[in-house]
Scaffold this motif. Structure first.
Motif, PDB file in Angstrom:
ATOM      1  N   SER A   4      -3.448  -0.388 -11.963  1.00  0.00           N
ATOM      2  CA  SER A   4      -2.336   0.314 -12.554  1.00  0.00           C
ATOM      3  C   SER A   4      -1.688   1.461 -11.455  1.00  0.00           C
ATOM      4  CB  SER A   4      -2.722   1.263 -13.611  1.00  0.00           C
ATOM      5  OG  SER A   4      -3.819   2.133 -13.466  1.00  0.00           O
ATOM      6  N   GLU A   5      -2.281   1.626 -10.384  1.00  0.00           N
ATOM      7  CA  GLU A   5      -2.115   2.354  -9.479  1.00  0.00           C
ATOM      8  C   GLU A   5      -2.764   2.111  -8.136  1.00  0.00           C
ATOM      9  OE1 GLU A   5      -0.933   6.824  -9.728  1.00  0.00           O
ATOM     10  OE2 GLU A   5      -3.070   6.975  -9.059  1.00  0.00           O
ATOM     11  N   ILE A   6      -1.886   2.095  -7.013  1.00  0.00           N
ATOM     12  CA  ILE A   6      -2.517   1.786  -5.579  1.00  0.00           C
ATOM     13  C   ILE A   6      -2.592   3.149  -5.048  1.00  0.00           C
ATOM     14  CG2 ILE A   6      -2.279   0.408  -3.467  1.00  0.00           C
ATOM     15  CD1 ILE A   6      -0.460  -1.589  -5.070  1.00  0.00           C
ATOM     16  N   SER A   7      -3.749   3.755  -4.547  1.00  0.00           N
ATOM     17  CA  SER A   7      -3.830   4.796  -3.953  1.00  0.00           C
ATOM     18  C   SER A   7      -3.332   5.054  -2.751  1.00  0.00           C
ATOM     19  CB  SER A   7      -5.273   5.336  -4.075  1.00  0.00           C
ATOM     20  OG  SER A   7      -5.692   5.468  -5.111  1.00  0.00           O
ATOM     21  N   VAL A   8      -3.709   3.869  -1.769  1.00  0.00           N
ATOM     22  CA  VAL A   8      -3.241   3.722  -0.360  1.00  0.00           C
ATOM     23  C   VAL A   8      -2.533   2.569  -0.199  1.00  0.00           C
ATOM     24  CG1 VAL A   8      -3.677   4.264   1.990  1.00  0.00           C
ATOM     25  CG2 VAL A   8      -4.848   5.644   0.276  1.00  0.00           C
ATOM     26  N   PHE A   9      -1.438   2.400   0.177  1.00  0.00           N
ATOM     27  CA  PHE A   9      -0.704   1.010   0.211  1.00  0.00           C
ATOM     28  C   PHE A   9      -0.274   0.980   1.824  1.00  0.00           C
ATOM     29  CE2 PHE A   9       2.329  -2.059  -1.943  1.00  0.00           C
ATOM     30  CZ  PHE A   9       1.757  -3.112  -1.254  1.00  0.00           C
ATOM     31  N   VAL A  18       1.009   4.642  -5.291  1.00  0.00           N
ATOM     32  CA  VAL A  18       1.965   3.581  -5.712  1.00  0.00           C
ATOM     33  C   VAL A  18       1.541   3.209  -7.041  1.00  0.00           C
ATOM     34  CG1 VAL A  18       2.980   1.507  -5.360  1.00  0.00           C
ATOM     35  CG2 VAL A  18       2.281   2.830  -3.528  1.00  0.00           C
ATOM     36  N   SER A  19       2.488   3.641  -8.115  1.00  0.00           N
ATOM     37  CA  SER A  19       2.154   3.488  -9.454  1.00  0.00           C
ATOM     38  C   SER A  19       3.203   2.192 -10.123  1.00  0.00           C
ATOM     39  CB  SER A  19       2.529   4.641 -10.276  1.00  0.00           C
ATOM     40  OG  SER A  19       2.597   4.317 -11.922  1.00  0.00           O
ATOM     41  N   ILE A  20       2.507   1.207 -10.815  1.00  0.00           N
ATOM     42  CA  ILE A  20       3.354   0.037 -11.285  1.00  0.00           C
ATOM     43  C   ILE A  20       3.537   0.026 -12.853  1.00  0.00           C
ATOM     44  CG2 ILE A  20       3.524  -2.395 -10.995  1.00  0.00           C
ATOM     45  CD1 ILE A  20       2.006  -2.480  -8.680  1.00  0.00           C
TER      46      ILE A  20
END
Length: 283
Positions: free
Chosen positions: A178-183, A143-145
Motif C-alpha cells: 500500500s506504500e513504498i517507503s523508499v523508491f 510513495v503511496s498507491i
C-alpha cells in the motif's frame, strides 16, 4: 514520440544549460559565416532579418528597393526562420533550466495492463498485478498507491450511462504494497490487488474477480484508476501521478472480454536504466 518525451523528461537542468549555450555558439557561428561570405549590402539583409524576427525593427523598405531582389529575399527569409527557430528552442531550454532547478521532475513508468497472477499470494490466491518503475535518477519517499475500481454501466431501460466508483482498500494480504517507503532510482516494483477482494460504496457492493450482470444491463466496462503520490528526497517536492487502466468489459452482443492478461511479469534486474518497455513483458 513516447521515447522522445521520456528523453526530454530525463534531461537535467545542467544538460539543458549546456544545450542552451551550445545553441548560442552555433547560431553565432552561422551568422559569422554569413558575414564572411556576403558583401556588406547582403549583410544588411541579415541584420534586417534579425531585427524583424526579434521584434526590434519594422519591415525594411531597402529590401524591396534592392537590385538583387531574389537573393536578398532568400537571405532575409532564411534569417527570419533561423532566428525564430532559435528563439523557440532557447525558450524551451530556458524553461527546462528554470523548472528543473525549482522542481526536479518525477517520471513513473506504469505497465499498460493488469496481469492476473495465480502465484503471487501465499495461499495460491489470484492477484491483479501491475508494474511501476521509477524512471528517474531521484530517490522517492513515502510513495503511496491508491486504487479505485471504476464501473461504467449502460442499462436497457435508460439512455444515460452510469458510473460507479469503488475505493479498493484492504490489509497487507489483500493489497501489496500500500506504500513504498523508499523508491530508489530505476527500481521496478509490482503492485498487487487480491482478485477476490470485495469493494463497496454507499450504494452497492462489488467483487473485483468478475463483472456482475443482470437482464437489464446492455454493457459494462471496468477499469482501475491508480493515484500515486509521494515526495522527492532531494528537496522534498511532492508529486502526483494518475493512470487509468482498463480491466474487462461485457455486452449482450459480444459477451465477456478480458482486457487484462494472465500469467506473471518477467523477472527484472534491481535497476532498469534502459528499455523501459520491459515492464510490460510477461510469461
Amino acid at each position: 514520440m513516447r521515447r522522445l518525451y521520456r528523453y526530454l523528461n530525463s534531461i537535467s537542468w545542467k544538460q539543458a544549460l549546456f544545450y542552451y549555450f551550445l545553441l548560442i555558439v552555433a547560431f553565432g557561428g552561422i551568422i559569422a559565416l554569413f558575414s564572411s561570405l556576403f558583401s556588406s549590402v547582403l549583410i544588411d539583409n541579415i541584420n534586417f532579418g534579425l531585427g524583424v524576427s526579434g521584434g526590434l525593427s519594422g519591415f525594411p523598405e531597402e529590401l524591396v528597393m534592392s537590385k538583387e531582389k531574389e537573393l536578398n529575399w532568400l537571405i532575409f527569409i532564411f534569417t527570419i526562420i533561423l532566428t525564430v527557430t532559435v528563439i523557440i528552442i532557447k525558450i524551451f531550454f530556458e524553461s527546462i533550466v528554470v523548472v528543473k532547478m525549482m522542481r526536479p521532475p518525477v517520471s513513473l513508468g506504469i505497465s499498460d495492463f493488469f496481469v492476473l497472477n495465480s502465484s503471487w499470494g501465499r495461499d495460491g490466491d489470484k492477484y491483479f498485478t501491475i508494474r511501476v518503475l521509477n524512471e528517474t535518477q531521484f530517490t522517492l519517499l513515502q510513495v503511496s498507491i491508491k486504487a479505485v475500481l471504476v464501473v461504467k454501466e449502460k442499462r436497457l431501460d435508460c439512455e444515460d450511462e452510469s458510473k460507479w466508483y469503488f475505493d479498493i482498500v484492504g490489509d497487507a494480504h489483500e493489497i501489496d504494497p500500500s506504500e513504498i517507503s523508499v523508491f530508489t532510482p530505476y527500481t521496478p516494483w509490482t503492485y498487487a490487488i487480491k482478485s477476490s477482494l470485495e469493494v463497496s460504496n454507499s450504494v452497492k457492493n462489488y467483487k473485483l474477480e468478475g463483472i456482475e450482470t443482470d437482464e437489464k444491463l446492455e454493457s459494462v466496462e471496468r477499469s482501475i484508476d491508480l493515484i500515486i503520490t509521494g515526495s522527492e528526497a532531494q528537496d522534498g517536492t511532492a508529486f502526483t501521478t494518475y493512470r487509468s487502466i482498463k480491466l474487462d468489459s461485457w455486452d449482450k452482443k459480444n459477451g465477456f472480454k478480458k482486457l487484462y492478461k494472465e500469467g506473471r511479469f518477467v523477472s527484472l534486474p534491481l535497476e532498469v536504466k534502459n528499455n523501459f518497455d520491459r515492464i510490460n513483458k510477461i510469461v
